[in-house]
Write a protein that holds these residues in place. Sequence first.
Motif, PDB file in Angstrom:
ATOM      1  N   ILE A   1       0.880  -1.171   0.000  1.00 19.88           N
ATOM      2  CA  ILE A   1       0.000   0.000   0.000  1.00 19.88           C
ATOM      3  C   ILE A   1       0.912   1.214   0.000  1.00 19.88           C
ATOM      4  CG2 ILE A   1      -1.771   1.248   1.270  1.00 19.88           C
ATOM      5  CD1 ILE A   1      -2.508  -1.503   2.502  1.00 19.88           C
ATOM      6  N   THR A   2       0.815   2.032  -1.047  1.00 22.29           N
ATOM      7  CA  THR A   2       1.772   3.105  -1.264  1.00 22.29           C
ATOM      8  C   THR A   2       1.055   4.436  -1.452  1.00 22.29           C
ATOM      9  OG1 THR A   2       3.218   1.533  -2.359  1.00 22.29           O
ATOM     10  CG2 THR A   2       3.702   3.838  -2.693  1.00 22.29           C
ATOM     11  N   GLY A   3       1.616   5.475  -0.851  1.00 17.78           N
ATOM     12  CA  GLY A   3       1.163   6.835  -1.084  1.00 17.78           C
ATOM     13  C   GLY A   3       2.206   7.582  -1.899  1.00 17.78           C
ATOM     14  N   ILE A   4       1.748   8.488  -2.758  1.00 20.03           N
ATOM     15  CA  ILE A   4       2.656   9.215  -3.649  1.00 20.03           C
ATOM     16  C   ILE A   4       2.481  10.708  -3.394  1.00 20.03           C
ATOM     17  CG2 ILE A   4       3.301   9.650  -6.042  1.00 20.03           C
ATOM     18  CD1 ILE A   4       1.973   6.952  -6.707  1.00 20.03           C
ATOM     19  N   ASP A   5       3.605  11.435  -3.368  1.00 23.54           N
ATOM     20  CA  ASP A   5       3.560  12.874  -3.184  1.00 23.54           C
ATOM     21  C   ASP A   5       4.747  13.500  -3.906  1.00 23.54           C
ATOM     22  OD1 ASP A   5       2.641  15.290  -2.336  1.00 23.54           O
ATOM     23  OD2 ASP A   5       3.358  15.098  -0.274  1.00 23.54           O
ATOM     24  N   PHE A   6       4.591  14.776  -4.255  1.00 21.17           N
ATOM     25  CA  PHE A   6       5.669  15.518  -4.891  1.00 21.17           C
ATOM     26  C   PHE A   6       6.153  16.614  -3.964  1.00 21.17           C
ATOM     27  CE2 PHE A   6       4.438  13.646  -8.893  1.00 21.17           C
ATOM     28  CZ  PHE A   6       5.639  13.600  -9.584  1.00 21.17           C
TER      29      PHE A   6
ATOM     30  N   ILE B   1      10.949  16.280  -6.434  1.00 20.05           N
ATOM     31  CA  ILE B   1      11.165  15.018  -5.744  1.00 20.05           C
ATOM     32  C   ILE B   1       9.840  14.273  -5.690  1.00 20.05           C
ATOM     33  CG2 ILE B   1      11.844  13.946  -3.568  1.00 20.05           C
ATOM     34  CD1 ILE B   1      13.513  16.461  -3.028  1.00 20.05           C
ATOM     35  N   ALA B   2       9.843  13.026  -6.156  1.00 18.12           N
ATOM     36  CA  ALA B   2       8.679  12.152  -6.041  1.00 18.12           C
ATOM     37  C   ALA B   2       8.885  11.251  -4.826  1.00 18.12           C
ATOM     38  CB  ALA B   2       8.504  11.318  -7.293  1.00 18.12           C
ATOM     39  N   LEU B   3       7.974  11.346  -3.861  1.00 20.66           N
ATOM     40  CA  LEU B   3       8.052  10.552  -2.633  1.00 20.66           C
ATOM     41  C   LEU B   3       7.049   9.416  -2.702  1.00 20.66           C
ATOM     42  CD1 LEU B   3       8.100  13.464  -0.065  1.00 20.66           C
ATOM     43  CD2 LEU B   3       9.998  11.980  -0.609  1.00 20.66           C
ATOM     44  N   PHE B   4       7.519   8.206  -2.545  1.00 21.24           N
ATOM     45  CA  PHE B   4       6.660   7.031  -2.487  1.00 21.24           C
ATOM     46  C   PHE B   4       6.746   6.511  -1.053  1.00 21.24           C
ATOM     47  CE2 PHE B   4       8.067   7.400  -6.838  1.00 21.24           C
ATOM     48  CZ  PHE B   4       6.899   7.201  -7.556  1.00 21.24           C
ATOM     49  N   THR B   5       5.614   6.531  -0.337  1.00 24.04           N
ATOM     50  CA  THR B   5       5.583   6.187   1.082  1.00 24.04           C
ATOM     51  C   THR B   5       4.858   4.866   1.280  1.00 24.04           C
ATOM     52  OG1 THR B   5       5.396   8.539   1.554  1.00 24.04           O
ATOM     53  CG2 THR B   5       4.978   7.038   3.363  1.00 24.04           C
ATOM     54  N   CYS B   6       5.475   3.959   2.037  1.00 26.77           N
ATOM     55  CA  CYS B   6       4.847   2.688   2.375  1.00 26.77           C
ATOM     56  C   CYS B   6       3.915   2.905   3.565  1.00 26.77           C
ATOM     57  CB  CYS B   6       5.913   1.648   2.710  1.00 26.77           C
ATOM     58  SG  CYS B   6       5.225   0.091   3.294  1.00 26.77           S
ATOM     59  N   ALA B   7       2.656   2.474   3.459  1.00 26.61           N
ATOM     60  CA  ALA B   7       1.690   2.658   4.547  1.00 26.61           C
ATOM     61  C   ALA B   7       1.910   1.660   5.669  1.00 26.61           C
ATOM     62  CB  ALA B   7       0.264   2.526   4.012  1.00 26.61           C
ATOM     63  N   THR B   8       2.560   0.546   5.407  1.00 31.66           N
ATOM     64  CA  THR B   8       2.761  -0.472   6.430  1.00 31.66           C
ATOM     65  C   THR B   8       3.990  -0.187   7.281  1.00 31.66           C
ATOM     66  OG1 THR B   8       1.817  -2.069   4.898  1.00 31.66           O
ATOM     67  CG2 THR B   8       2.917  -2.953   6.826  1.00 31.66           C
ATOM     68  N   THR B   9       5.129   0.040   6.629  1.00 36.92           N
ATOM     69  CA  THR B   9       6.384   0.192   7.369  1.00 36.92           C
ATOM     70  C   THR B   9       6.853   1.628   7.477  1.00 36.92           C
ATOM     71  OG1 THR B   9       7.671  -0.091   5.348  1.00 36.92           O
ATOM     72  CG2 THR B   9       7.155  -2.074   6.621  1.00 36.92           C
ATOM     73  N   ARG B  10       6.167   2.571   6.852  1.00 40.13           N
ATOM     74  CA  ARG B  10       6.539   3.993   6.831  1.00 40.13           C
ATOM     75  C   ARG B  10       7.888   4.219   6.151  1.00 40.13           C
ATOM     76  NH1 ARG B  10       1.878   5.965   7.013  1.00 40.13           N
ATOM     77  NH2 ARG B  10       0.784   5.822   8.964  1.00 40.13           N
TER      78      ARG B  10
END
Length: 138
Positions: A81-86, A103-112
């Motif tokens: 489960i991934t969140g995306i932000d710029f 910068i493209a940030l891909f964040t894992c919802a499980t492990t942060r």
Amino acid sequence: MERFNGSFKLDKHTHIRLHHLGVRIVLSKLRTTFWILKARQAIKKALHKCLPCKLFKEKCGMQIEAPLPSERVVPTAPFTITGIDFAGPVNIRCLKPRDTAYIALFTCATTRALHIEVVSDLTTDKFLSALQRFVGRR
């Protein structure tokens, strides 16, 4: 009969000088020099008005935490489960003296965990190539 103000200040000053210790220690320290009538009551009164002692003796509040979301509780692979932000623009030095990138940030919802990709601009093609690099790596 009321005590004079000097002994109350003396009690409070001795209490602070002894690093906010209790009634018995302040009383024994005062009795080495002075004999104050109703000293125990006066010291208790001074300690009752002492703000640092009140804050130290205060009980910590218990917070009720909300239940964790299911994606945080169930063990899964990272970046399922991934969140995306710029973020940006960021000034970089490449070919030109001042070039901007994002910068493209891909964040894992499980492990942060974070996966960071550098993107040259905010077009769809650049984002899709950053997404493709992310999928290829993770």
